[in-house]
Design an enzyme around this catalytic site. Structure first.
Site, PDB file in Angstrom:
ATOM      1  N   HIS A 191       1.183  -0.951   0.011  1.00 28.93           N
ATOM      2  CA  HIS A 191       0.250  -0.115  -0.179  1.00 28.93           C
ATOM      3  C   HIS A 191       0.847   1.242  -0.112  1.00 28.93           C
ATOM      4  O   HIS A 191       0.710   2.149  -0.773  1.00 28.93           O
ATOM      5  CB  HIS A 191      -1.172   0.185   1.026  1.00 28.93           C
ATOM      6  CG  HIS A 191      -1.688  -0.852   0.748  1.00 28.93           C
ATOM      7  ND1 HIS A 191      -2.542  -2.127   1.663  1.00 28.93           N
ATOM      8  CD2 HIS A 191      -3.493  -0.209  -0.062  1.00 28.93           C
ATOM      9  CE1 HIS A 191      -3.394  -3.001   1.054  1.00 28.93           C
ATOM     10  NE2 HIS A 191      -3.515  -2.265   0.312  1.00 28.93           N
ATOM     11  N   ARG A 298     -10.351   4.349  -2.712  1.00 29.58           N
ATOM     12  CA  ARG A 298     -10.294   3.445  -1.218  1.00 29.58           C
ATOM     13  C   ARG A 298     -10.292   4.293  -0.598  1.00 29.58           C
ATOM     14  O   ARG A 298      -9.165   5.079  -0.439  1.00 29.58           O
ATOM     15  CB  ARG A 298      -8.427   3.399  -2.096  1.00 29.58           C
ATOM     16  CG  ARG A 298      -8.014   2.148  -2.447  1.00 29.58           C
ATOM     17  CD  ARG A 298      -6.412   1.731  -2.253  1.00 29.58           C
ATOM     18  NE  ARG A 298      -6.367   0.671  -3.277  1.00 29.58           N
ATOM     19  CZ  ARG A 298      -5.256   0.573  -4.409  1.00 29.58           C
ATOM     20  NH1 ARG A 298      -5.235   1.565  -5.011  1.00 29.58           N
ATOM     21  NH2 ARG A 298      -5.026  -0.430  -4.812  1.00 29.58           N
ATOM     22  N   ARG A 334     -15.266   2.245  -2.519  1.00 29.06           N
ATOM     23  CA  ARG A 334     -15.513   0.787  -1.953  1.00 29.06           C
ATOM     24  C   ARG A 334     -15.272   1.198  -0.391  1.00 29.06           C
ATOM     25  O   ARG A 334     -14.767   1.958   0.117  1.00 29.06           O
ATOM     26  CB  ARG A 334     -13.954   0.102  -1.773  1.00 29.06           C
ATOM     27  CG  ARG A 334     -13.517  -1.026  -1.537  1.00 29.06           C
ATOM     28  CD  ARG A 334     -11.668  -1.653  -1.462  1.00 29.06           C
ATOM     29  NE  ARG A 334     -10.861  -0.496  -1.069  1.00 29.06           N
ATOM     30  CZ  ARG A 334      -9.294  -1.575  -1.510  1.00 29.06           C
ATOM     31  NH1 ARG A 334      -9.432  -2.161  -1.998  1.00 29.06           N
ATOM     32  NH2 ARG A 334      -8.792  -0.886  -0.618  1.00 29.06           N
ATOM     33  N   GLU A 435     -10.752 -10.562  -4.372  1.00 25.60           N
ATOM     34  CA  GLU A 435      -9.947 -11.069  -4.128  1.00 25.60           C
ATOM     35  C   GLU A 435      -8.720 -11.329  -2.853  1.00 25.60           C
ATOM     36  O   GLU A 435      -7.492 -11.869  -2.972  1.00 25.60           O
ATOM     37  CB  GLU A 435      -8.866  -9.536  -3.778  1.00 25.60           C
ATOM     38  CG  GLU A 435      -9.858  -9.264  -1.952  1.00 25.60           C
ATOM     39  CD  GLU A 435      -9.440  -7.433  -2.214  1.00 25.60           C
ATOM     40  OE1 GLU A 435      -8.837  -6.912  -2.399  1.00 25.60           O
ATOM     41  OE2 GLU A 435     -10.653  -6.645  -1.616  1.00 25.60           O
ATOM     42  N   ASN A 458      -3.648  -7.910  -6.610  1.00 22.17           N
ATOM     43  CA  ASN A 458      -2.497  -7.694  -5.438  1.00 22.17           C
ATOM     44  C   ASN A 458      -2.678  -8.477  -3.831  1.00 22.17           C
ATOM     45  O   ASN A 458      -2.138  -8.913  -4.111  1.00 22.17           O
ATOM     46  CB  ASN A 458      -2.671  -5.831  -4.639  1.00 22.17           C
ATOM     47  CG  ASN A 458      -2.910  -5.391  -5.800  1.00 22.17           C
ATOM     48  OD1 ASN A 458      -2.429  -5.166  -6.844  1.00 22.17           O
ATOM     49  ND2 ASN A 458      -3.091  -3.621  -5.862  1.00 22.17           N
ATOM     50  N   ASP A 459      -4.166  -8.930  -3.784  1.00 21.64           N
ATOM     51  CA  ASP A 459      -4.594  -9.345  -2.402  1.00 21.64           C
ATOM     52  C   ASP A 459      -4.655 -10.654  -3.231  1.00 21.64           C
ATOM     53  O   ASP A 459      -4.074 -11.780  -2.590  1.00 21.64           O
ATOM     54  CB  ASP A 459      -5.526  -9.219  -2.134  1.00 21.64           C
ATOM     55  CG  ASP A 459      -5.601  -7.913  -1.000  1.00 21.64           C
ATOM     56  OD1 ASP A 459      -4.623  -8.467  -0.032  1.00 21.64           O
ATOM     57  OD2 ASP A 459      -6.224  -7.262  -0.457  1.00 21.64           O
ATOM     58  N   ARG A 469       2.580  -9.313   0.545  1.00 18.31           N
ATOM     59  CA  ARG A 469       2.954  -8.625  -1.121  1.00 18.31           C
ATOM     60  C   ARG A 469       3.553  -7.483  -1.334  1.00 18.31           C
ATOM     61  O   ARG A 469       4.224  -6.429  -2.007  1.00 18.31           O
ATOM     62  CB  ARG A 469       1.168  -7.491  -0.964  1.00 18.31           C
ATOM     63  CG  ARG A 469       0.778  -6.856  -0.249  1.00 18.31           C
ATOM     64  CD  ARG A 469      -0.823  -7.021  -0.338  1.00 18.31           C
ATOM     65  NE  ARG A 469      -1.367  -5.488  -1.499  1.00 18.31           N
ATOM     66  CZ  ARG A 469      -1.945  -5.004  -1.731  1.00 18.31           C
ATOM     67  NH1 ARG A 469      -3.367  -5.441  -1.595  1.00 18.31           N
ATOM     68  NH2 ARG A 469      -2.043  -3.636  -2.253  1.00 18.31           N
ATOM     69  N   CYS A 506      -9.409  -4.080 -10.965  1.00 24.20           N
ATOM     70  CA  CYS A 506      -9.063  -2.875 -10.725  1.00 24.20           C
ATOM     71  C   CYS A 506      -7.255  -3.252  -9.124  1.00 24.20           C
ATOM     72  O   CYS A 506      -6.814  -2.425  -8.575  1.00 24.20           O
ATOM     73  CB  CYS A 506      -9.102  -2.242  -9.319  1.00 24.20           C
ATOM     74  SG  CYS A 506      -9.859  -3.193  -7.811  1.00 24.20           S
TER      75      CYS A 506
END
Ligand code: PEP
Ligand code: MG
Length: 582
Positions: A191, A298, A334, A435, A458-459, A469, A506
């Site tokens: 992040h 986010r 989100r 995810e 990503n997740d 990650r 995304c």
């Protein structure tokens, strides 16, 4: 000159004096001094070393009295170092012969010692390096006194260097003075890395241990395109970087021409190319690059950027800003994705001692436990969505039951607003992030109940391949092109087509141009990417046609390793769009 290579996470090249935080915590204002102040600097070092020695002797006395002699002895070693005449002589020499300031010379000598210990590659000696950093800190504290400057009180441009930066620290960086940052740890999709992009701050992470090789105030070039930092660059390197700045300007001009063009393939398949944002201000860059909407907002950064829990009005205002700026284009908001590495101070009690935050009380799990908080956010979204095309998206959904509970909570909030006579949008789209591998596997069942999917690669990659990650030590397992990931994406894309719902991606995979052909081939027609990646991705989409997409997708499924898939895709990208290279 020292060159260090890490992971490029946010593009751009910047240079300036280093500000080392974490170990140093403050900045060295001058590297060199005038000849007439050299003696004064030497004297300052002597006085500081004497004060530091008194300070350490006192720590030794207190520790021995309170917890025992053996603990006091720890400071004995520090004291010996501080009083070692060799240390004072070396610092003095640098001041006299190279005209270094007292602070810069002290830092250089101590860091040289620390590095020697670190290079021995033994845990015991690595600890001794920490002792030396401690000593450096004490000396600098005396030398700098009032001139100590931390991140919150910057007065001139710096390049921030640190072992790590948390997402909240990154969000709090003063963009006026921080030109870029580099960290020893961190991965491509951490992040912190994503935030660097959001803040348009050039950044390199995962450099491995390098802080002992640089002193505060030293000149650094940070190359966020190549993932390098250059400490103390020579003149030739400085000139080379001037030339590449020219090249960058011409690429930018080419991208500007793309702004008004559609993201469609040569044979007319229209792709929705949207932007990922963390702050309302980023809508500006999305609009500048001609984004078709916001595919991922986010919202947790509203929490991470403030020391108190945001109110319903704080949420409402942020969402209205985004909606107004996007001028009728769709926006996917989100709900909170707090947990793992994104924990605001006032929630830290929830995570005390949690064994593995990434597998813990994160995201929708936390929202469904903290219903009051969740409902505040949902009320704000529904109110802000009046007259706009808004999707509400739940993060980290792992079971059908969880999605149903989240949706039921949203419907509950609608009833409350109705009852209270407050205006809201009843027709928001209700979707989920895919995810967690469980959700990707169960995509067909989910597709029957949701309005849309958005895949968070990503997740999804982190959980599928069991590779954190943000940990560079396992970065070689964290591969977007892994065949297992391709298969999961295929399942999600097909499920969406069967149930006629929209499926977007995304995660960072679609900000990487080489993956675009196969992602379209897997039936994804919406991509939400880092705003700065929009022109590049648009260029790739415009170079494709259905036949090429089909061929590439078929070929990808014949490979059995991430390496062969990624090498193949990179080769195809070079053929398709030679000017877009990564
Ligand atoms: C993802 O996991 O791919 C995603 C887009 O969400 P985040 O990066 O915020 O976890
Ligand atoms: Mg995620």
């Amino acid at each position: 000159m020292i060159i260090k290579r890490g992971i490029a996470v946010s593009p751009g090249v910047v240079s300036g004096p280093a500000l080392i935080i974490g170990t140093e915590d403050f900045r060295i204002p001058y590297k060199m001094v005038r000849a007439d102040v050299v003696e004064g600097e030497v004297e300052k070092v002597k006085v500081s070393l004497a004060k530091v020695a008194t300070e350490i002797a006192e720590s030794e006395r207190v520790a021995s009295e309170r917890i025992g002699k053996q603990y006091g002895a720890i400071f004995g070693a520090h004291l010996m170092m501080a009083q070692d005449p060799k240390l004072a002589n070396e610092i003095e020499e640098l001041i006299r012969h190279r005209r270094f300031s007292a602070e810069f010379a002290s830092s250089q000598v101590l860091r040289k010692y620390a590095k020697q210990f670190q290079d021995l590659g033994d845990a015991y000696f690595a600890e001794r390096a920490t002792d030396i950093f401690d000593l450096e800190k004490r000396i600098l504290r005396h030398l700098l006194g009032e001139r100590r400057e931390d991140l919150a009180h910057l007065t001139s441009p710096v390049i921030v260097l640190s072992r790590n930066l948390t997402p909240s620290e990154t969000a709090g960086l003063n963009r006026k003075y921080v030109k870029g940052f580099a960290t020893e740890i961190g991965g491509h999709t951490s992040h912190t890395a994503i935030l660097a992009g959001a803040l348009s701050l050039p950044a390199v992470v995962g450099l491995g241990s390098f802080l002992s090789e640089v002193s505060g105030g030293q000149m650094v070039i940070l190359d966020g395109n190549r993932g390098e930092i250059i400490i103390d660059p020579d003149d030739e390197t400085l000139d080379r970087y001037k030339d590449s700045a020219e090249e960058m300007r011409s690429v930018r001009k080419r991208f500007e021409l793309l702004r008004g063009l559609e993201a469609s393939t040569k044979d007319g398949l229209r792709i929705q190319l949207q932007g990922n944002i963390e702050f309302p201000e980023e809508t500006e860059m999305c609009m500048e690059h001609g984004a078709d909407g916001i595919g991922l907002y986010r919202t947790e950064f509203l929490y991470l950027g403030s020391s108190t829990i945001p109110s319903e009005e704080d949420h409402y205002e942020a969402y209205r800003k985004v909606i107004a700026a996007m001028n009728g284009k769709p926006i996917t908001i989100r709900t909170l994705d707090i947990g793992a590495d994104k924990i605001p101070g006032y929630f830290s009690h929830l995570y005390n001692g949690e064994a593995n935050a990434a597998l813990g009380l994160r995201s929708i799990r936390l929202s469904l436990q903290e219903l009051t908080l969740f409902k505040i956010q949902l009320r704000a979204i529904l109110r802000a969505a009046v007259g706009a095309d808004v999707g509400v998206m739940f993060p980290l959904v792992s079971t059908l039951l969880e999605f149903r509970q989240a949706r039921a909570t949203l419907l509950d909030v609608m009833e409350d607003l109705e009852e209270q006579g407050i205006e809201f949008n009843r027709h928001v789209r209700i979707g989920m992030m895919v995810e967690v591998p469980a959700a990707a596997i169960m995509a067909r069942e989910f597709a029957a109940e949701v309005d849309f999917f958005s895949v968070g690669t990503n997740d999804l990659i982190q959980y599928t391949l069991a590779a954190d990650r943000s940990d560079p030590a396992v970065a070689k397992w964290f591969n977007s092109g892994d065949p297992a990931i391709m298969r999961l994406l295929k399942n999600v894309g097909e499920a969406a087509v069967e149930h006629d719902i929209s499926a977007s991606i995304c995660g960072q995979i679609c900000s990487d141009p080489k993956f675009i052909p196969v992602l379209i081939g897997l039936k994804f027609k919406t991509f939400s990417v880092s705003p700065q990646a929009i022109p590049e991705i648009k260029e790739v989409i415009r170079s494709l046609d259905s036949q090429r997409i089909e061929e590439i997708t078929r070929k990808v499924f014949t490979f059995d390793s991430a390496r062969s898939i990624e090498t193949y895709l990179q080769g195809e990208l070079i053929k398709l769009c030679p000017e877009v290279t990564r």
